[in-house]
Motif scaffolding. Sequence first.
Motif, PDB file in Angstrom:
ATOM      1  N   ILE A   1       1.940  -5.750  -4.120  1.00  0.00           N
ATOM      2  CA  ILE A   1       1.673  -4.621  -5.023  1.00  0.00           C
ATOM      3  C   ILE A   1       2.081  -4.970  -6.449  1.00  0.00           C
ATOM      4  O   ILE A   1       1.322  -4.750  -7.407  1.00  0.00           O
ATOM      5  N   LEU A   2       3.286  -5.553  -6.606  1.00  0.00           N
ATOM      6  CA  LEU A   2       3.758  -5.922  -7.948  1.00  0.00           C
ATOM      7  C   LEU A   2       2.885  -7.007  -8.558  1.00  0.00           C
ATOM      8  O   LEU A   2       2.562  -6.963  -9.756  1.00  0.00           O
ATOM      9  N   ALA A   3       2.495  -7.992  -7.730  1.00  0.00           N
ATOM     10  CA  ALA A   3       1.640  -9.074  -8.248  1.00  0.00           C
ATOM     11  C   ALA A   3       0.287  -8.540  -8.687  1.00  0.00           C
ATOM     12  O   ALA A   3      -0.272  -8.980  -9.697  1.00  0.00           O
TER      13      ALA A   3
ATOM     14  N   PHE B   1       5.249   1.621 -14.507  1.00  0.00           N
ATOM     15  CA  PHE B   1       5.175   2.149 -13.142  1.00  0.00           C
ATOM     16  C   PHE B   1       6.525   2.680 -12.656  1.00  0.00           C
ATOM     17  O   PHE B   1       6.660   3.017 -11.478  1.00  0.00           O
TER      18      PHE B   1
ATOM     19  N   ILE C   1       5.543  -5.285  -0.910  1.00  0.00           N
ATOM     20  CA  ILE C   1       6.036  -4.959  -2.255  1.00  0.00           C
ATOM     21  C   ILE C   1       5.626  -6.037  -3.258  1.00  0.00           C
ATOM     22  O   ILE C   1       5.181  -5.739  -4.376  1.00  0.00           O
ATOM     23  N   VAL C   2       5.769  -7.300  -2.845  1.00  0.00           N
ATOM     24  CA  VAL C   2       5.405  -8.408  -3.746  1.00  0.00           C
ATOM     25  C   VAL C   2       3.920  -8.367  -4.080  1.00  0.00           C
ATOM     26  O   VAL C   2       3.524  -8.572  -5.234  1.00  0.00           O
TER      27      VAL C   2
ATOM     28  N   TYR D   1       3.677   6.600  -5.518  1.00  0.00           N
ATOM     29  CA  TYR D   1       4.958   6.473  -4.834  1.00  0.00           C
ATOM     30  C   TYR D   1       4.885   7.024  -3.413  1.00  0.00           C
ATOM     31  O   TYR D   1       5.425   6.441  -2.469  1.00  0.00           O
TER      32      TYR D   1
ATOM     33  N   ILE E   1      -0.326  -5.595  -9.868  1.00  0.00           N
ATOM     34  CA  ILE E   1      -0.132  -4.904 -11.149  1.00  0.00           C
ATOM     35  C   ILE E   1      -0.106  -5.909 -12.298  1.00  0.00           C
ATOM     36  O   ILE E   1      -0.772  -5.726 -13.325  1.00  0.00           O
ATOM     37  N   VAL E   2       0.639  -6.985 -12.118  1.00  0.00           N
ATOM     38  CA  VAL E   2       0.767  -7.996 -13.177  1.00  0.00           C
ATOM     39  C   VAL E   2      -0.572  -8.682 -13.426  1.00  0.00           C
ATOM     40  O   VAL E   2      -0.999  -8.861 -14.573  1.00  0.00           O
TER      41      VAL E   2
ATOM     42  N   LEU F   1       4.811  -3.527 -15.740  1.00  0.00           N
ATOM     43  CA  LEU F   1       5.620  -3.049 -14.620  1.00  0.00           C
ATOM     44  C   LEU F   1       6.485  -1.855 -15.010  1.00  0.00           C
ATOM     45  O   LEU F   1       6.701  -0.945 -14.197  1.00  0.00           O
TER      46      LEU F   1
END
Length: 259
Positions: A16-18, A30, A13-14, A191, A20-21, A27
């Motif tokens: 994927i979020l990183a 999404f 998860i981290v 998702y 994106i950023v 964020l």
Amino acid sequence: MDIATAAGVVIAIVLILASIVLGGGNLMAFLDPASVMVVVGGAIAATLISFPLQNFLSVFGVSMKVLMWKVEKPAALIEQLVALAETARKEGLLALEGRLGEIENDFVKLGVQMAVDGTRPEVMEDILRTEIDAVATRHRDGKALLDCMGRFAPAFGMIGTLMGLIIMLGDMSDPSKIGAGMAVALLTTLYGAVASNVVFLPFAEKLGYTNKQELLAMDIVVRGVMAIQAGENPRVIEQKLNTFIPPKLRAKQAEEAAP
């Protein structure tokens, strides 16, 4: 808690979020509750259709088992069985009844209790093997549930994407909104892929691994208890059961046991 499972989910998860950023994304762009409803709700609904309600409700317990699983190490099991064999050889099989309170493993306790009660070897082995088959069946059903959700989540992600495209194409009066509408439509596919490949399918694979480890431990117990009942030498029992342990671990175990 199984650190590997929890760490794997968090790291995925981290990352994927990183990504994106670092890619310059927002964020908040999404986040789309409607897409979550389609993917998660659709996967749950399809799984309900595929399995009886009682089986489906067990998915929550199965998921917790993946996170909290704990199987006794083969080396510890072998050490306990050899100790019981030494007691039986020195004091007789009935002396094991006094040690039942020390045994935490229910499967070991069941086998020892039957040996103390004088159950015939073939009957005892049949009961123990039946218990192993029952455990394997329960685990197989749990894995099948998670596999099913892992297959349906991406499919409902695609369904959500198609729904979003249809809604977007139904109102093309403002071309400036097409890009934003396309992004929202694609979120359901994202998702579905994330839910399937970060949660459902990895959990199913971990459950399959824990099943193998638990069945291995139970097989060790069966062979050990049967050998104890047959009155075999504790050293012979130890050598026989050590074949379940990889050679490198056997050597390490021997070094630790050496004075």
